[in-house]
Design a protein around this motif. Structure first.
Motif, PDB file in Angstrom:
ATOM      1  N   ASN A   1      37.816  21.870  24.146  1.00 11.34           N
ATOM      2  CA  ASN A   1      37.974  23.225  23.626  1.00 11.34           C
ATOM      3  C   ASN A   1      38.185  23.316  22.127  1.00 11.34           C
ATOM      4  O   ASN A   1      37.804  24.303  21.519  1.00 11.34           O
ATOM      5  CB  ASN A   1      39.160  23.916  24.316  1.00 11.34           C
ATOM      6  CG  ASN A   1      38.779  24.474  25.670  1.00 11.34           C
ATOM      7  OD1 ASN A   1      38.280  25.590  25.766  1.00 11.34           O
ATOM      8  ND2 ASN A   1      38.971  23.687  26.710  1.00 11.34           N
ATOM      9  N   CYS A   2      38.844  22.323  21.552  1.00 10.63           N
ATOM     10  CA  CYS A   2      39.255  22.456  20.147  1.00 10.63           C
ATOM     11  C   CYS A   2      38.220  21.905  19.166  1.00 10.63           C
ATOM     12  O   CYS A   2      38.301  22.198  17.978  1.00 10.63           O
ATOM     13  CB  CYS A   2      40.585  21.756  19.914  1.00 10.63           C
ATOM     14  SG  CYS A   2      41.930  22.482  20.857  1.00 10.63           S
TER      15      CYS A   2
ATOM     16  N   VAL B   1      39.444  26.787  18.527  1.00  7.57           N
ATOM     17  CA  VAL B   1      38.738  27.039  19.801  1.00  7.57           C
ATOM     18  C   VAL B   1      37.595  28.025  19.559  1.00  7.57           C
ATOM     19  O   VAL B   1      36.488  27.857  20.066  1.00  7.57           O
ATOM     20  CB  VAL B   1      39.719  27.580  20.868  1.00  7.57           C
ATOM     21  CG1 VAL B   1      38.976  28.076  22.097  1.00  7.57           C
ATOM     22  CG2 VAL B   1      40.758  26.525  21.239  1.00  7.57           C
TER      23      VAL B   1
END
Ligand SMILES: *Cc1c(COP(=O)(O)O)cnc(C)c1O
Length: 380
Positions: A71-72, A210
């Motif tokens: 996600n990051c 994100v």
């Protein structure tokens, strides 16, 4: 034969929590589930030291390590991986699997990561988008100074991801105050629950990352977690969430300071007991020792693979040893969660009996005696 867990996850589950997880299943879009999630969602953030939400997912710990990476960051992103054990290596492997470019800041297994070397690695790779670090490195028993590492990245866009899967609760952790953007935990360590739930806190700085990240994710999507919060995006592990509510109640009854003190005393007791039996502490610096497990190198002539087999087969005790190059040399006595001095004494008795079975010479009761003395000292 009664089975006992002396492992750093899964851990013994108190009957009270087993029973809490044996209730009727409620539907995941029902008012009952919403009320349950509301209570759980209110109880979790203070344990992470965050004002933000903490998401609960049906997963092992590794699942949320992967979710954080997915996600990051985006493929091609450079990240620093602070590694001094097996779980640090897992972070590196996950980063590589997602096409990131991991720069590993390695220190010896058994030594704490040096924040100065992390700062130097950041200076050498100023384009890094994130830092992946393990708080309590369960493979060796080292506690890394994540507060100091978080501090290095204040005022930057670098996202600090912390695997606090075994360290949370047992050791202080202040996600907001320490600048830790994504903090990961799981049910089968300090929470005293069966495996199956994992937790993740996400800071504002992490949300910006994100939003920019381009890698695919669906079940693991933080954005989906946020959109469905306080409920879950798909079927939650209802029974475990029911038990989690009870776990939070137990933690509140004991209080975190007492919970931590209990673990500190157990770690000290286990360490002295193993010393008395001829073991050598694996983590040299006492202030870098995690209170989740006590790791020690076996005395001359004792193969810990054999010792662990005797413990399991003759005494019903599950314990783990060393991974990779430490196989056969290390034992790791897990004492996390609902463990008390009586549980630890039983485990140490089994260690003594197994050592005797293997022909090791020592004064019977030497280890258990040290544990009892340490406990008395702490409670007099
Ligand atoms: C237990 C643990 C994990 C996760 O293990 P799972 O088997 O995937 O739940 C990750 N990191 C650390 C430090 C752990 O102690």
């Amino acid at each position: 034969m009664r089975l006992r867990l002396a492992t750093p996850g899964p851990t013994e589950v108190p009957q009270r929590l087993l029973l809490a997880g044996a209730r009727e299943i409620v539907h995941h879009r029902s008012p009952q589930m919403e009320a349950l999630f509301d209570r759980v969602n209110a109880g979790l953030p203070p344990l992470f030291g965050t004002e933000g939400p903490v998401y609960t997912v049906a997963s092992s710990g590794t699942g949320v390590m992967e979710a954080a990476v997915a996600n990051c960051f985006s493929p091609g992103d450079e990240v620093l991986v602070v590694s001094n054990g097996y779980f640090g290596e897992r972070f590196r492997d996950i980063a590589a699997a997602y096409g990131l470019v991991p720069h590993v800041v390695e220190s010896g297994w058994g030594t704490g990561a040096d924040p100065k070397r992390v700062a130097a690695a950041h200076a050498a790779h100023p384009g890094v988008k994130g830092v992946l670090v393990v708080y309590s490195e369960t493979s060796t028993g080292v506690l890394n100074d994540v507060a100091a590492i978080g501090d290095l990245f204040r005022g930057t866009d670098v996202v600090v991801v912390v695997d606090a899967i075994s360290g949370l609760l047992v050791h202080p952790l202040e996600a907001d105050a320490w600048g830790l953007d994504v903090v990961l935990a799981a049910s089968h360590k300090g929470f005293m629950l069966p495996p199956g739930l994992a937790f993740v806190s996400v800071s504002d700085r992490a949300w910006w990352a994100v939003e920019k990240a381009s890698g695919p994710s669906y079940y693991w999507s933080f954005d989906r977690l946020r959109r469905f919060h306080p409920l879950s995006s798909s079927s939650p592990a209802v029974s475990l969430v029911q038990a989690l509510e009870e776990s939070l109640a137990m933690l509140a009854e004991e209080g975190l300071p007492a919970f931590r003190e209990r673990h500190a005393v157990l770690a000290r007791a286990a360490g002295r007991a193993l010393d008395a039996l001829g073991f050598t502490p694996f983590v040299r610096e006492p202030h870098r020792r995690s209170h989740v497990i006590t790791s020690a190198l076996a005395p001359e002539g004792i193969d810990t693979t054999r010792l662990l087999r005797v413990l399991s087969e003759s005494y019903g005790v599950s314990m783990t040893g060393g991974q990779a190059h430490l196989k056969g040399r290390l034992i790791r006595v897990g004492h996390v969660g609902a463990v008390d001095i009586l549980d630890l004494s039983a485990i140490l008795t089994a260690v003594e009996l197994s050592l005797a079975d293997l022909g090791h010479r020592f004064t019977p009761g030497a280890g258990v005696g040290e544990a009892v003395r340490t406990y008395r000292e702490a409670h007099s």
